[in-house]
Design a protein around this motif. Structure first.
Motif, PDB file in Angstrom:
ATOM      1  N   PRO A 114      -1.638  10.796   0.405  1.00  0.00           N
ATOM      2  CA  PRO A 114      -0.988  11.093  -0.871  1.00  0.00           C
ATOM      3  C   PRO A 114       0.042  10.018  -1.189  1.00  0.00           C
ATOM      4  O   PRO A 114       0.607   9.391  -0.293  1.00  0.00           O
ATOM      5  N   SER A 115       0.291   9.826  -2.477  1.00  0.00           N
ATOM      6  CA  SER A 115       1.273   8.841  -2.936  1.00  0.00           C
ATOM      7  C   SER A 115       2.132   9.467  -4.026  1.00  0.00           C
ATOM      8  O   SER A 115       1.657  10.279  -4.821  1.00  0.00           O
ATOM      9  N   ALA A 116       3.388   9.074  -4.071  1.00  0.00           N
ATOM     10  CA  ALA A 116       4.291   9.551  -5.112  1.00  0.00           C
ATOM     11  C   ALA A 116       5.366   8.507  -5.350  1.00  0.00           C
ATOM     12  O   ALA A 116       5.807   7.827  -4.420  1.00  0.00           O
ATOM     13  N   GLY A 117       5.777   8.388  -6.611  1.00  0.00           N
ATOM     14  CA  GLY A 117       6.811   7.414  -6.945  1.00  0.00           C
ATOM     15  C   GLY A 117       6.941   7.253  -8.445  1.00  0.00           C
ATOM     16  O   GLY A 117       6.790   8.217  -9.203  1.00  0.00           O
ATOM     17  N   PHE A 118       7.179   6.021  -8.858  1.00  0.00           N
ATOM     18  CA  PHE A 118       7.459   5.735 -10.263  1.00  0.00           C
ATOM     19  C   PHE A 118       6.666   4.504 -10.708  1.00  0.00           C
ATOM     20  O   PHE A 118       6.056   3.811  -9.903  1.00  0.00           O
ATOM     21  N   TYR A 119       6.694   4.288 -12.005  1.00  0.00           N
ATOM     22  CA  TYR A 119       6.081   3.074 -12.553  1.00  0.00           C
ATOM     23  C   TYR A 119       6.967   2.500 -13.653  1.00  0.00           C
ATOM     24  O   TYR A 119       7.724   3.228 -14.313  1.00  0.00           O
ATOM     25  N   LEU A 120       6.879   1.205 -13.828  1.00  0.00           N
ATOM     26  CA  LEU A 120       7.450   0.496 -14.966  1.00  0.00           C
ATOM     27  C   LEU A 120       6.299  -0.154 -15.713  1.00  0.00           C
ATOM     28  O   LEU A 120       5.357  -0.654 -15.095  1.00  0.00           O
ATOM     29  N   SER A 121       6.341  -0.153 -17.034  1.00  0.00           N
ATOM     30  CA  SER A 121       5.247  -0.760 -17.781  1.00  0.00           C
ATOM     31  C   SER A 121       5.775  -1.558 -18.968  1.00  0.00           C
ATOM     32  O   SER A 121       6.860  -1.285 -19.492  1.00  0.00           O
ATOM     33  N   MET A 122       4.964  -2.537 -19.364  1.00  0.00           N
ATOM     34  CA  MET A 122       5.279  -3.393 -20.504  1.00  0.00           C
ATOM     35  C   MET A 122       4.067  -3.451 -21.424  1.00  0.00           C
ATOM     36  O   MET A 122       2.968  -3.753 -20.977  1.00  0.00           O
ATOM     37  N   GLY A 123       4.267  -3.155 -22.702  1.00  0.00           N
ATOM     38  CA  GLY A 123       3.185  -3.202 -23.671  1.00  0.00           C
ATOM     39  C   GLY A 123       2.781  -4.627 -24.004  1.00  0.00           C
ATOM     40  O   GLY A 123       3.635  -5.475 -24.288  1.00  0.00           O
ATOM     41  N   LEU A 124       1.495  -4.894 -23.961  1.00  0.00           N
ATOM     42  CA  LEU A 124       0.978  -6.233 -24.247  1.00  0.00           C
ATOM     43  C   LEU A 124       0.383  -6.354 -25.643  1.00  0.00           C
ATOM     44  O   LEU A 124       0.503  -7.389 -26.288  1.00  0.00           O
ATOM     45  N   GLY A 125      -0.281  -5.310 -26.099  1.00  0.00           N
ATOM     46  CA  GLY A 125      -0.940  -5.378 -27.392  1.00  0.00           C
ATOM     47  C   GLY A 125      -1.670  -4.092 -27.700  1.00  0.00           C
ATOM     48  O   GLY A 125      -1.537  -3.096 -26.999  1.00  0.00           O
ATOM     49  N   GLY A 126      -2.467  -4.131 -28.767  1.00  0.00           N
ATOM     50  CA  GLY A 126      -3.223  -2.960 -29.172  1.00  0.00           C
ATOM     51  C   GLY A 126      -3.169  -2.760 -30.669  1.00  0.00           C
ATOM     52  O   GLY A 126      -2.431  -3.441 -31.384  1.00  0.00           O
ATOM     53  N   LYS A 127      -3.970  -1.810 -31.156  1.00  0.00           N
ATOM     54  CA  LYS A 127      -4.052  -1.493 -32.571  1.00  0.00           C
ATOM     55  C   LYS A 127      -3.891   0.004 -32.784  1.00  0.00           C
ATOM     56  O   LYS A 127      -4.312   0.816 -31.957  1.00  0.00           O
ATOM     57  N   ILE A 128      -3.303   0.352 -33.924  1.00  0.00           N
ATOM     58  CA  ILE A 128      -3.263   1.732 -34.391  1.00  0.00           C
ATOM     59  C   ILE A 128      -4.118   1.797 -35.648  1.00  0.00           C
ATOM     60  O   ILE A 128      -3.875   1.077 -36.613  1.00  0.00           O
ATOM     61  N   GLU A 129      -5.135   2.672 -35.635  1.00  0.00           N
ATOM     62  CA  GLU A 129      -6.127   2.675 -36.696  1.00  0.00           C
ATOM     63  C   GLU A 129      -6.331   4.069 -37.267  1.00  0.00           C
ATOM     64  O   GLU A 129      -6.230   5.066 -36.559  1.00  0.00           O
ATOM     65  N   ASP A 130      -6.614   4.118 -38.577  1.00  0.00           N
ATOM     66  CA  ASP A 130      -7.185   5.305 -39.189  1.00  0.00           C
ATOM     67  C   ASP A 130      -8.235   4.839 -40.193  1.00  0.00           C
ATOM     68  O   ASP A 130      -8.683   3.692 -40.142  1.00  0.00           O
ATOM     69  N   SER A 131      -8.624   5.684 -41.125  1.00  0.00           N
ATOM     70  CA  SER A 131      -9.738   5.346 -42.013  1.00  0.00           C
ATOM     71  C   SER A 131      -9.399   4.276 -43.032  1.00  0.00           C
ATOM     72  O   SER A 131     -10.304   3.660 -43.614  1.00  0.00           O
ATOM     73  N   TYR A 132      -8.101   3.994 -43.268  1.00  0.00           N
ATOM     74  CA  TYR A 132      -7.780   3.037 -44.331  1.00  0.00           C
ATOM     75  C   TYR A 132      -6.763   1.975 -43.936  1.00  0.00           C
ATOM     76  O   TYR A 132      -6.446   1.090 -44.727  1.00  0.00           O
ATOM     77  N   ARG A 133      -6.245   1.993 -42.729  1.00  0.00           N
ATOM     78  CA  ARG A 133      -5.263   0.979 -42.369  1.00  0.00           C
ATOM     79  C   ARG A 133      -5.330   0.680 -40.881  1.00  0.00           C
ATOM     80  O   ARG A 133      -5.880   1.447 -40.087  1.00  0.00           O
ATOM     81  N   GLN A 134      -4.764  -0.473 -40.530  1.00  0.00           N
ATOM     82  CA  GLN A 134      -4.698  -0.900 -39.140  1.00  0.00           C
ATOM     83  C   GLN A 134      -3.390  -1.650 -38.929  1.00  0.00           C
ATOM     84  O   GLN A 134      -3.059  -2.555 -39.693  1.00  0.00           O
ATOM     85  N   THR A 135      -2.622  -1.256 -37.924  1.00  0.00           N
ATOM     86  CA  THR A 135      -1.354  -1.905 -37.620  1.00  0.00           C
ATOM     87  C   THR A 135      -1.292  -2.222 -36.132  1.00  0.00           C
ATOM     88  O   THR A 135      -2.099  -1.746 -35.340  1.00  0.00           O
ATOM     89  N   GLN A 136      -0.297  -3.008 -35.769  1.00  0.00           N
ATOM     90  CA  GLN A 136      -0.087  -3.349 -34.366  1.00  0.00           C
ATOM     91  C   GLN A 136       0.566  -2.180 -33.635  1.00  0.00           C
ATOM     92  O   GLN A 136       1.382  -1.442 -34.203  1.00  0.00           O
ATOM     93  N   THR A 137       0.227  -2.026 -32.373  1.00  0.00           N
ATOM     94  CA  THR A 137       0.846  -0.981 -31.565  1.00  0.00           C
ATOM     95  C   THR A 137       2.273  -1.365 -31.173  1.00  0.00           C
ATOM     96  O   THR A 137       3.190  -0.536 -31.240  1.00  0.00           O
ATOM     97  N   PHE A 138       2.471  -2.632 -30.788  1.00  0.00           N
ATOM     98  CA  PHE A 138       3.777  -3.107 -30.351  1.00  0.00           C
ATOM     99  C   PHE A 138       4.242  -4.251 -31.267  1.00  0.00           C
ATOM    100  O   PHE A 138       3.517  -4.697 -32.135  1.00  0.00           O
ATOM    101  N   GLY A 139       5.469  -4.702 -31.050  1.00  0.00           N
ATOM    102  CA  GLY A 139       5.985  -5.822 -31.808  1.00  0.00           C
ATOM    103  C   GLY A 139       6.828  -5.393 -32.993  1.00  0.00           C
ATOM    104  O   GLY A 139       7.159  -4.213 -33.167  1.00  0.00           O
TER     105      GLY A 139
END
Length: 212
Positions: A114-139
């Protein structure tokens, strides 16, 4: 036989088995697998989405007598969710886990830990989408903050050099920054609507790996 005596003999036998094992001081693994991620909210329903993760981990023994290890590494991970206010959120992150694990030997070539602890993360990129628009996830025009910190746990079955793992991640930070950012969508020049709900990372993952 008194219960205290029986317990003492059991502890001595476990200690003897552990001491008889050849404990590895440094362990390197590569691993990859599937994410079933979602974003925890206060009141907006969401659906989980399937992504991937891949990377490498390093374990360093912490005890001369017991198989107690500190584990860290670097993992590329695809997370997010579906159907949040009709949006599909795709996020690509780089994660640094910091965990403690303890290895239990089940047979000569088989162990579980078994393992237990924590994490740190950094966003690199990505998209947020719906039927009529698209934006960046980060930035600057993104809806999610780049950095996150959270709890991570898991369990691993190791057979010779092949490992199978499953676990769960739960972020502590509210990732939603859109209520403070109304920058326009470059495609339409229309203000991007703000979200008024909290967004916290959560993820169930399964992976397969190889130990060097």
């Amino acid at each position: 036989m008194k219960p205290k005596t029986l317990l003492l003999l059991l502890l001595l036998s476990i200690t003897g088995v552990v001491q008889a094992q050849e404990l590895e001081k440094n362990i390197f693994t590569i691993r990859g697998g599937a994410n079933f991620s979602d974003l925890k909210t206060d009141y907006t329903p969401t659906d989980s989405k399937i992504g991937i993760h891949a990377g490498a981990t390093y374990e360093r023994i912490l005890s001369k007598r017991f198989p107690l290890y500190l584990e860290t590494g670097l993992l590329f991970s695809q997370t997010g969710c579906k159907n949040f206010n009709d949006d599909k959120i795709n996020a690509y992150i780089l994660q640094l886990p910091i965990m403690i694990n303890y290895k239990f030997s089940l047979a000569k070539d088989l162990s579980v830990y078994p393992s237990a602890g924590f994490y740190l993360s950094m966003g690199l990129g990505g998209k947020i989408e719906d039927s009529y628009r698209q934006t960046q996830t980060f930035g600057e025009d993104g809806n999610l903050t780049r950095t996150d910190f959270g709890f991570k746990t898991g369990i691993t079955l190791l057979w010779r050099k092949i490992l199978l793992s499953a676990g769960y991640e739960l972020g502590f930070n509210d990732l939603n920054r859109s209520e403070y950012d109304y920058s326009p969508d470059p495609a339409t020049q229309a203000p991007r609507p703000a979200w008024d709900d909290t967004l916290k990372h959560r993820n169930f993952y399964v992976s397969i790996g190889y130990k060097f």
